[in-house]
Every structure is written in structure tokens, then in C-alpha cells.
Design a protein around this motif. Structure first.
Motif, PDB file in Angstrom:
ATOM      1  N   GLY A   1      -3.961   9.284  -8.436  1.00 11.37           N
ATOM      2  CA  GLY A   1      -2.097   9.359  -9.059  1.00 11.37           C
ATOM      3  C   GLY A   1      -1.963   8.194  -9.053  1.00 11.37           C
ATOM      4  N   HIS A   2      -1.882   7.666  -7.730  1.00 10.30           N
ATOM      5  CA  HIS A   2      -0.785   6.122  -7.705  1.00 10.30           C
ATOM      6  C   HIS A   2      -2.251   5.445  -8.080  1.00 10.30           C
ATOM      7  CE1 HIS A   2       1.867   7.389  -4.682  1.00 10.30           C
ATOM      8  NE2 HIS A   2       1.069   7.798  -3.704  1.00 10.30           N
ATOM      9  N   VAL A   3      -3.283   5.555  -7.839  1.00  7.45           N
ATOM     10  CA  VAL A   3      -4.567   4.231  -8.830  1.00  7.45           C
ATOM     11  C   VAL A   3      -3.799   4.460  -9.932  1.00  7.45           C
ATOM     12  CG1 VAL A   3      -6.443   4.193  -9.404  1.00  7.45           C
ATOM     13  CG2 VAL A   3      -5.948   4.296  -6.602  1.00  7.45           C
TER      14      VAL A   3
ATOM     15  N   LEU B   1       0.953  -1.054   0.338  1.00  7.47           N
ATOM     16  CA  LEU B   1      -0.241   0.061   0.076  1.00  7.47           C
ATOM     17  C   LEU B   1       1.191   1.078   0.199  1.00  7.47           C
ATOM     18  CD1 LEU B   1      -2.566  -0.907   2.878  1.00  7.47           C
ATOM     19  CD2 LEU B   1      -3.164  -0.385   0.434  1.00  7.47           C
ATOM     20  N   ILE B   2       0.289   2.409  -0.411  1.00 10.36           N
ATOM     21  CA  ILE B   2       0.968   3.347  -0.666  1.00 10.36           C
ATOM     22  C   ILE B   2       0.469   4.767   0.587  1.00 10.36           C
ATOM     23  CG2 ILE B   2       2.818   4.976  -1.861  1.00 10.36           C
ATOM     24  CD1 ILE B   2       2.501   3.730  -4.299  1.00 10.36           C
ATOM     25  N   ALA B   3       0.882   4.680   0.823  1.00 11.01           N
ATOM     26  CA  ALA B   3       0.895   5.819   1.777  1.00 11.01           C
ATOM     27  C   ALA B   3       1.240   7.306   1.470  1.00 11.01           C
ATOM     28  CB  ALA B   3       1.528   5.320   3.526  1.00 11.01           C
ATOM     29  N   TYR B   4      -0.074   8.037   1.959  1.00  8.97           N
ATOM     30  CA  TYR B   4      -0.050   9.489   1.903  1.00  8.97           C
ATOM     31  C   TYR B   4       0.628  10.646   3.119  1.00  8.97           C
ATOM     32  CZ  TYR B   4       0.078  14.108  -0.254  1.00  8.97           C
ATOM     33  OH  TYR B   4      -0.148  15.515  -1.371  1.00  8.97           O
ATOM     34  N   HIS B   5       1.355  10.687   3.555  1.00 10.94           N
ATOM     35  CA  HIS B   5       1.770  10.697   4.609  1.00 10.94           C
ATOM     36  C   HIS B   5       1.794  12.736   4.679  1.00 10.94           C
ATOM     37  CE1 HIS B   5       4.131   7.323   4.733  1.00 10.94           C
ATOM     38  NE2 HIS B   5       3.298   7.020   6.233  1.00 10.94           N
TER      39      HIS B   5
ATOM     40  N   LEU C   1       4.537   6.706  -9.070  1.00 15.74           N
ATOM     41  CA  LEU C   1       4.865   6.844  -7.920  1.00 15.74           C
ATOM     42  C   LEU C   1       4.690   7.872  -7.157  1.00 15.74           C
ATOM     43  CD1 LEU C   1       6.637   3.428  -8.963  1.00 15.74           C
ATOM     44  CD2 LEU C   1       4.139   3.678  -7.178  1.00 15.74           C
ATOM     45  N   HIS C   2       5.324   8.600  -6.047  1.00 19.61           N
ATOM     46  CA  HIS C   2       5.890   9.187  -5.498  1.00 19.61           C
ATOM     47  C   HIS C   2       6.770   9.831  -6.690  1.00 19.61           C
ATOM     48  CE1 HIS C   2       4.271   8.232  -1.459  1.00 19.61           C
ATOM     49  NE2 HIS C   2       3.174   9.082  -2.538  1.00 19.61           N
ATOM     50  N   SER C   3       6.879  11.548  -6.653  1.00 23.52           N
ATOM     51  CA  SER C   3       8.035  11.809  -7.889  1.00 23.52           C
ATOM     52  C   SER C   3       8.530  12.936  -6.685  1.00 23.52           C
ATOM     53  CB  SER C   3       7.460  13.423  -8.241  1.00 23.52           C
ATOM     54  OG  SER C   3       7.820  13.605  -8.599  1.00 23.52           O
TER      55      SER C   3
ATOM     56  N   THR D   1      -7.023  13.467  -4.676  1.00 24.58           N
ATOM     57  CA  THR D   1      -5.838  14.157  -6.677  1.00 24.58           C
ATOM     58  C   THR D   1      -4.710  13.301  -5.791  1.00 24.58           C
ATOM     59  OG1 THR D   1      -7.508  15.890  -6.944  1.00 24.58           O
ATOM     60  CG2 THR D   1      -5.529  15.485  -8.177  1.00 24.58           C
ATOM     61  N   HIS D   2      -4.015  12.991  -5.046  1.00 24.94           N
ATOM     62  CA  HIS D   2      -3.191  12.546  -5.366  1.00 24.94           C
ATOM     63  C   HIS D   2      -3.292  10.738  -4.963  1.00 24.94           C
ATOM     64  CE1 HIS D   2       1.498  11.751  -3.219  1.00 24.94           C
ATOM     65  NE2 HIS D   2       0.293  10.917  -2.876  1.00 24.94           N
ATOM     66  N   GLU D   3      -4.237  10.489  -4.150  1.00 26.08           N
ATOM     67  CA  GLU D   3      -4.846   8.744  -4.117  1.00 26.08           C
ATOM     68  C   GLU D   3      -4.579   8.125  -5.643  1.00 26.08           C
ATOM     69  OE1 GLU D   3      -2.967   7.293  -1.687  1.00 26.08           O
ATOM     70  OE2 GLU D   3      -3.570   8.964   0.205  1.00 26.08           O
TER      71      GLU D   3
END
Ligand code: ZN
Length: 596
Positions: free
Chosen positions: A270-272, A135-139, A276-278, A266-268
Motif C-alpha cells: 500500500g505504501h509502495v 522510510l515508512i515503518a510498519y510497527h 500513507l498511513h490512515s 499488503t500494508h507495505e
């Protein structure tokens, strides 16, 4: 549709008269894989056991969510030796159970049990095991991710893209404290941010099999992790979770500690879609949330266009009823095609309100079919052609309870149908006078006439051990979503005992249980009913289906030919998870020659 001849695609509900017959549900151990949920129905006090394999160091997240009925799930995690590692009852909010922060000490097969602590009744539970790394968490502020910590990354990073640009999404729940429909609107705008620069098209549906599944859930309390999502390449692809405990605001943050849902969603998303993270701090896909960064930047757009190309997509959200509206029409235009043969539109009504819903074809040869579902996906009304010219209308439905209902816009025969084209779906609030004429949906049933003159005796038996009559088939029965009489011919041997069975399947145990309330199966030999005491009934699950088998053993064949007739009767329309089967009799006949 027959077991062993499963068609590729979405024909999930199978009417099956073929293959192994399992006499009773076995208490088998089921394997769970990361990100793949399993559903189960548990009576009060009952438990179910699953196995999963983990690598040493996997950081486990286990969730058991109540899906309906009387259920209070309790999760317990055991080592392969049977020692209890940890347990949880309500850590997932409400009555849901959630275990996290558990690191697998060794590569091994672990056991997870789910116990229903409710005092009475029964209910459905969904169990899912995840590895946190996937899972990619957005902190929120202060917590770095591995990506931003690595100076080697420049700008955007990509995962795999989806294989289609037409994606569906479902919103399982929202947080309270906002006007009705406001969160759904923000979510639609967040998808639109990615559809503005790519051909991606997002369609909101009311079906949990959507590509993208969005929910608010307990993650880690306020701040820290705000949301998390799974990219297309991961086993949990399409899963998006927002932390229910954040101080959410819809758009621009109003206070220093409020979190913009637009920015995080919108960030999440983007992952979907595969970003990945920039490492670019001005990018929306930078791993730390900023209240000034709510829209994709040039770096983000360059990344997403690498995946899907440049273009202009769109979002089909949901029509929202005007609150208290009278005579206020509400319409949406969309398209039914082979790749999108059903679209689900949510609408809100007040208790006692009358609504007339019309689906009319605008182009192509579309034969509209309209089905109205309640929040539990129970069919409450449907129509095929009552509006004339093949158009569908459900007039003056009066809803017993306030809430959100769904209009499923589809076509005659749904997945098996062939018509395509644009349609308009219109909601009219308030009582409307129906025009003269018009006919309701529903098909007349036909009573098969006995022929043949022979006979055979039906009894209970070990059906799995017997040759199945389906093996005598001359061609296969079709899987129809409308009442139908089908007849197949075959040859049986006078001295042989055969299993004669009918199977009904759905996408989950819960969907099966809902459907079975409206389903009955009877067998007849030469028109004479087989007593129910001769019929065996057995449940089983596998290959993503939950099924029930009905059957009898046939022996003592006499005469030269005999007609067998199995009737699957739906007393109401039944949704199996994908397709809606209209009420009526589905009759499956065998005209059998008897040889010595
Ligand atoms: Zn992220």
C-alpha cells in the motif's frame, strides 16, 4: 549508442566510440544520495570512500550488502573533519554491515568508507544511505507513528502515485522455513489485493532494476518494526524491507506472537503504490499491525482509487515447476510490447534435470527470443528461431546445480526490436527428442576485407588529449544486440594524431566484470592486427554506467585512404544489466580519406 547522444530509455549498454577518453580509473570520491545505491568491486583488503550530505537531525541508516564473490564489508562513518563516528562489520546479517540510529549532529558532508575484510579474492558490494524519516515503518504493537498520534488525520492519506500502472517487482531473498515458492505466492496475493480494485498490474522480474525491490533484512529484531517501505515520491521509491527476525506466518496468524506476512506485505505494498498511513483503525493502512486486519478495507480502497482510478489489474508471478515432475508441462501466457520488451520468469530445477523451454508467438508479429539465466544473471543458453516460425526453443538444458533459474522472454533485438504480441512460455521437464532439422542461435562472423592501400602507425598515447576519430564520423554507429559489421567514412589530416577507441559499458561494476570475461577488443589497420602492446585500457564510472575504454593513438598517415577495423568479440552472450548481446563479432570500420 554514443556518449553525449544517449537515447532516452533503457538502452543501458553503450558501445561508444566518441567523447572523452579517460586513461585510467581515478580514485575519485563519489557522492551518495539518500536511497540511491552504489555498487563497487573490492579486492580483499581494499576500501572505497563515498561522500554524502546530511541535514542536522537526519536519522541515518547505512547499509553495505555483499552482492557476490569474496566480500565481507565493513562500514565506517566519519565527520567532515575525518573523525570516526561509528563502524559496523556484520550488523546487517550474514556478512553485511549496517549502521542505524545515528543522528547527524550538523548539516555537513560526511564520509563513509567500505572496507573488504575478506582474506582473499574480491567481491561486489552495494552501499546505500537512507534517512529513516524517508522510510515508512510498519510497527508491531506498542509503538505509535506520527500519523496515528495526530488527531487531525481522518482516513486515508496519499502520497504521489506512480506515473504508470504497469509495475515490476523483484524478490531478492526470502526467509527459510516455508515450502518453496510459498512466500512468493503470498507476495503475489498481497499485490493482487491492490490490483483487485485498481488497474495496477504487477509483473515479477528477475532484475534488480525493478520498480519494486523486496527483501528480508535485519531491521530491529523481533516485534517493533515489522517492515518498511518507501512511497513513490521518496528517493528510495519502491524499496520494501521485511524484518527477517519476526516470527512470520504466511496467512492467518497461528499464535498470538506470529505475524502475518500477507497482512504486513499488503500494508507495505500500500505504501509502495502511494498510500500513507490512515487514521481509520479498521484500515489496513492504520500504522499499527492487527492480526485481524490482513486485507484492504473500504478506506484503503477509496484511497488507492483516488490515485489510480477503479479497475481490475493483475499480478504476473512466476511459474513454479512441479517438484520432481516428469512430462508435466508448465505454461504461462503474457505479452511483449514496446513498454515491456522483456519479462523474466523464475523456475526451479533439480541438479541433473533436463528442461526444454519454448517461447511461441500467439498473436501479433512477435519474433520471440528466449534467454536462460542462472542466479547470477549469467546467460547459460539462448535461442531466437530454432522452433520454427520465428519461435524460440532451448532444448534439453541440463542444469548442473539445483536452484532457481530465470527464463527471459523477449523479442529479437530486444529494446531495439519492434515486434509485439502475445506469447506462451512452456517448460517441459525430462529429456525430449529434438525434431529433425532446426538451427542453433549465434551469428556467423564476417572478416572485413582491407581496402584503401594507405597506412598509419598505432601506438600508446594520451588518448584523452587527442581528437577522437569519432569526430570524423559521417553518422553514428548503431548499438546492436546482434553481431554486426558497420562502416563509416570520414576524413583525417596526414599530420594529425587521433585517438581511436571502443568502449563497452554496463549498468554496474559487477555487471561489467561479469561481461568482460567474454569480451575482447582488437584493432586492425588494413587487415593487419595492431599489437596489444599499443592498446590502452581504462575503467571509469559515471551516469549510472561502469565502462571500459580500449584505444590506440594513430599517427603518421600515408597514402590517400586507409581502412581501420575494430572488432569487439563476445565469446558468449553477454548481459549488461538490461539487454543481452549475442555472441559473435561486432565490427566497427572506418574508411578514412587522408588529406594534407
Ligand atoms: Zn505503514
Amino acid at each position: 549508442m554514443f556518449r553525449g547522444k544517449m537515447l532516452f530509455g533503457s538502452l543501458i549498454l553503450a558501445l561508444l566510440l566518441f567523447g572523452a577518453f579517460q586513461a585510467a580509473a581515478q580514485d575519485t570520491l563519489r557522492m551518495l544520495r539518500y536511497g540511491e545505491p552504489a555498487e563497487e568491486i573490492l579486492a580483499a583488503g581494499e576500501s572505497v570512500q563515498f561522500l554524502f550530505t546530511a541535514e542536522a537531525g537526519d536519522r541515518l541508516i547505512l547499509v553495505a550488502n555483499a552482492k557476490g564473490g569474496e566480500i565481507d564489508p565493513v562500514l565506517r562513518l566519519y565527520t567532515s573533519e575525518g573523525a570516526l563516528v561509528t563502524e559496523d562489520d556484520d550488523g546487517g546479517g550474514k556478512r553485511n554491515a549496517r549502521l542505524e540510529g545515528v543522528t547527524a549532529p550538523a548539516a555537513a558532508t560526511y564520509t563513509v568508507t567500505v572496507f573488504n575484510a575478506a582474506r582473499s579474492g574480491s567481491g561486489a558490494v552495494a552501499v546505500i544511505v537512507n534517512d529513516e524519516e524517508q522510510l515508512i515503518a510498519y510497527h508491531g504493537g506498542g509503538v505509535d507513528s506520527p500519523f496515528s498520534a495526530d488527531p487531525g488525520y481522518v482516513g486515508y492519506q496519499l502520497s504521489e502515485p506512480w506515473r504508470t500502472t504497469n509495475l515490476t517487482y523483484v524478490i531478492l531473498n526470502v526467509v527459510s522455513g516455508f515450502p518453496d515458492g510459498a512466500i512468493e505466492q503470498v507476495i503475489a496475493e498481497s499485490f493482487q489485493a491492490w490490483a483487485d480494485s485498481t488497474p495496477l498490474r504487477f509483473t515479477r522480474v528477475g532484475d534488480q532494476n525493478a520498480d519494486i525491490v523486496i527483501q528480508f533484512t535485519n531491521i530491529d529484531g523481533s516485534s517493533q518494526v515489522l517492515g518498511q517501505a518507501c512511497p513513490p515520491s521518496s528517493p528510495c521509491a519502491g524499496s520494501v524491507e521485511f524484518d527477517v527476525d519476526e516470527n512470520w506466518t504466511l496467512y492467518e496468524p497461528q499464535a498470538y506472537d506470529s505475524i502475518s506476512l500477507l497482512g504486513v506485505a499488503t500494508h507495505e505494498f500500500g505504501h509502495v503504490v502511494g498510500l500513507l498511513h490512515s487514521s481509520d483503525p479498521s484500515a489496513l493502512m492504520y500504522p499499527q499491525y492487527s492480526p485481524y486486519n490482513l486485507q484492504p478495507s473500504g478506506d484503503d480502497i477509496a484511497g488507492v482509487q483516488r490515485l489510480y482510478g477503479a479497475g481490475q489489474g493483475g499480478v504476473i508471478g512466476a511459474p513454479t515447476a512441479a517438484p520432481g515432475g516428469e512430462d508435466q508441462g508448465n505454461a504461462v501466457v503474457s505479452t511483449i510490447s514496446d513498454s515491456q520488451f522483456a519479462e523474466f520468469w523464475d523456475f526451479d530445477v533439480a541438479a541433473g534435470e533436463y528442461v526444454t523451454i519454448t517461447m511461441e508467438a500467439l498473436s501479433g508479429g512477435l519474433d520471440p527470443l528466449l534467454v536462460i539465466l542462472d542466479a547470477n544473471n549469467q546467460v547459460i543458453a539462448y535461442d531466437d528461431d530454432s522452433a520454427g516460425d520465428l519461435n524460440a526453443v532451448v532444448r534439453n538444458i541440463r542444469f548442473p546445480q539445483s536452484g532457481t533459474y530465470t527464463a527471459a522472454a523477449t523479442r529479437f533485438e530486444q529494446a531495439q526490436g519492434y515486434t509485439e504480441g502475445q506469447y506462451r512460455l512452456t517448460l517441459d521437464f525430462g529429456f525430449t527428442d529434438p525434431p529433425a532439422g532446426g538451427s542453433a542461435g549465434g551469428a556467423a562472423t564476417r572478416t572485413p576485407s582491407p581496402t584503401g592501400g594507405g597506412s598509419v602507425t598505432a601506438s600508446r598515447g594520451d588518448l584523452a588529449a587527442l581528437p577522437n576519430l569519432a569526430e570524423t564520423l559521417n553518422g553514428a554507429f548503431v548499438d546492436s544486440v546482434t553481431p554486426i559489421v558497420q562502416r563509416k567514412t570520414g576524413t583525417v589530416r596526414a599530420g594529425e594524431t587521433y585517438a581511436w577507441s571502443v568502449t563497452w559499458c554496463a549498468t554496474s561494476a559487477a555487471a561489467l566484470e561479469r561481461g568482460l570475461r567474454a569480451i575482447s577488443v582488437t584493432f586492425a589497420i588494413e587487415g593487419d592486427p595492431v599489437p596489444s602492446s599499443a592498446v590502452t585500457e581504462g575503467r571509469r564510472e559515471g551516469d549510472g554506467l561502469a565502462c571500459v575504454d580500449y584505444g590506440v593513438a594513430l599517427a603518421g598517415w600515408q597514402g590517400s585512404s586507409v581502412l581501420l577495423s575494430a572488432t569487439l568479440r563476445l565469446s558468449a552472450p553477454v548481459l549488461d544489466g538490461i539487454s543481452i548481446y549475442q555472441a559473435g563479432d561486432y565490427i566497427y570500420e572506418y574508411a578514412l580519406m587522408i588529406t594534407s
